[in-house]
Design a protein around this motif. Sequence first.
Motif, mmCIF file in Angstrom:
data_model
loop_
_atom_site.group_PDB
_atom_site.id
_atom_site.type_symbol
_atom_site.label_atom_id
_atom_site.label_comp_id
_atom_site.label_asym_id
_atom_site.label_seq_id
_atom_site.Cartn_x
_atom_site.Cartn_y
_atom_site.Cartn_z
ATOM 1 N N ARG A 58 0.782 -1.208 -0.019
ATOM 2 C CA ARG A 58 0.069 -0.029 0.060
ATOM 3 C C ARG A 58 0.652 1.258 0.179
ATOM 4 O O ARG A 58 0.642 2.219 -0.828
ATOM 5 C CB ARG A 58 -1.094 0.133 1.157
ATOM 6 N N HIS A 59 1.968 1.219 0.853
ATOM 7 C CA HIS A 59 2.802 2.502 0.716
ATOM 8 C C HIS A 59 3.624 2.701 -0.272
ATOM 9 O O HIS A 59 3.520 3.749 -0.957
ATOM 10 C CB HIS A 59 3.546 2.467 2.343
ATOM 11 N N VAL A 60 4.082 1.554 -0.628
ATOM 12 C CA VAL A 60 5.155 1.681 -1.943
ATOM 13 C C VAL A 60 4.262 2.064 -3.154
ATOM 14 O O VAL A 60 4.734 2.888 -4.128
ATOM 15 C CB VAL A 60 5.700 0.451 -2.148
ATOM 16 N N LEU A 61 3.166 1.553 -3.462
ATOM 17 C CA LEU A 61 2.340 1.812 -4.517
ATOM 18 C C LEU A 61 1.578 3.298 -4.467
ATOM 19 O O LEU A 61 1.596 3.996 -5.362
ATOM 20 C CB LEU A 61 0.908 0.817 -4.662
ATOM 21 N N LEU A 62 1.452 3.650 -3.338
ATOM 22 C CA LEU A 62 1.174 5.049 -3.188
ATOM 23 C C LEU A 62 2.091 6.151 -3.484
ATOM 24 O O LEU A 62 1.998 7.109 -4.112
ATOM 25 C CB LEU A 62 0.585 5.407 -1.815
ATOM 26 N N GLU A 63 3.369 5.631 -3.162
ATOM 27 C CA GLU A 63 4.736 6.496 -3.608
ATOM 28 C C GLU A 63 5.025 6.384 -4.894
ATOM 29 O O GLU A 63 5.270 7.455 -5.685
ATOM 30 C CB GLU A 63 5.553 6.203 -2.750
ATOM 31 N N ALA A 64 4.911 5.294 -5.535
ATOM 32 C CA ALA A 64 5.716 5.163 -6.662
ATOM 33 C C ALA A 64 4.530 4.502 -7.850
ATOM 34 O O ALA A 64 5.000 4.670 -9.189
ATOM 35 C CB ALA A 64 6.745 3.949 -6.645
ATOM 36 N N GLY A 65 3.188 4.497 -7.208
ATOM 37 C CA GLY A 65 2.309 4.154 -8.484
ATOM 38 C C GLY A 65 2.262 2.839 -8.836
ATOM 39 O O GLY A 65 2.987 1.657 -8.446
ATOM 40 N N PRO A 66 1.458 2.295 -9.934
ATOM 41 C CA PRO A 66 1.376 0.743 -10.441
ATOM 42 C C PRO A 66 2.385 0.347 -10.892
ATOM 43 O O PRO A 66 2.540 -0.956 -10.883
ATOM 44 C CB PRO A 66 0.081 0.978 -11.474
ATOM 45 N N ASP A 67 3.527 1.033 -11.254
ATOM 46 C CA ASP A 67 4.786 0.463 -11.861
ATOM 47 C C ASP A 67 5.746 0.039 -10.793
ATOM 48 O O ASP A 67 6.918 -0.149 -11.118
ATOM 49 C CB ASP A 67 5.128 1.485 -12.993
ATOM 50 N N ALA A 68 5.338 0.179 -9.545
ATOM 51 C CA ALA A 68 6.270 0.224 -8.582
ATOM 52 C C ALA A 68 6.799 -1.594 -8.471
ATOM 53 O O ALA A 68 6.042 -2.308 -8.604
ATOM 54 C CB ALA A 68 5.767 0.156 -7.202
ATOM 55 N N PRO A 69 8.260 -1.420 -8.399
ATOM 56 C CA PRO A 69 8.923 -3.021 -8.481
ATOM 57 C C PRO A 69 8.353 -3.797 -7.273
ATOM 58 O O PRO A 69 8.353 -3.375 -6.457
ATOM 59 C CB PRO A 69 10.270 -2.804 -8.557
#
Length: 214
Positions: A28-39
């Motif tokens: 949740r936190h990574v996707l909020l920061e980096a969006g759907p393309d987060a590794p």
Amino acid sequence: MNATVGALQHRLRADASRNRERIMAAARHVLLEAGPDAPLDTIAQRAGVGNATVYRHFADRRELFRQVVLYSMERITDAAEAALADPADPFDVLSGFIHTAADEHVGSVCSLTSEDFDRNAPPVVAARERLLQAIEALMSRARDAGQLRPDVTIGDLMVAITQLSRPMPGSECTHFERFARRHLQLFIDGLRSPARSTLPGESVTLEDLERRST
């Protein structure tokens, strides 16, 4: 021997449950920061688990996104249902819930549903219905108390929360949380009855939101 095996199985299940919870929170936190393309390896690193653990819990990126959306919906619904049990002033309770929902950054999570997301999947439908029922109950209580202007619908509320919990594009935007809370409070003040203006156009319905997001 059986007791030992049972204890081991219980510990393994508990470990798996904790890992899944860590992955969901990290995702949740990574996707909020980096969006759907987060590794996915970034999500694994943030959760403190190996990549294999992530793939063991989620078959692919699409499944992970679906679970993140359901995770956020469940957290917001839990907050709404907890608010319904609060005997305090109905409008104050509604206001507190709006801030809590915005803190979940639902606007950013919504971006995960733009592609390859089945909004009609039974778990998604059930989660959405539970969420909307709880929010509508909160609004109805404030409206019945004469505190919420009658021309505001749940669709209007969801649009505002979504837009005000989505960070503005551009890395130059800092301290977004402080600005979002300020403008969110302006919106909440505009919900109060009696209304000081006539809203232009038509109220937003849930059907409108569904059509515009597909």
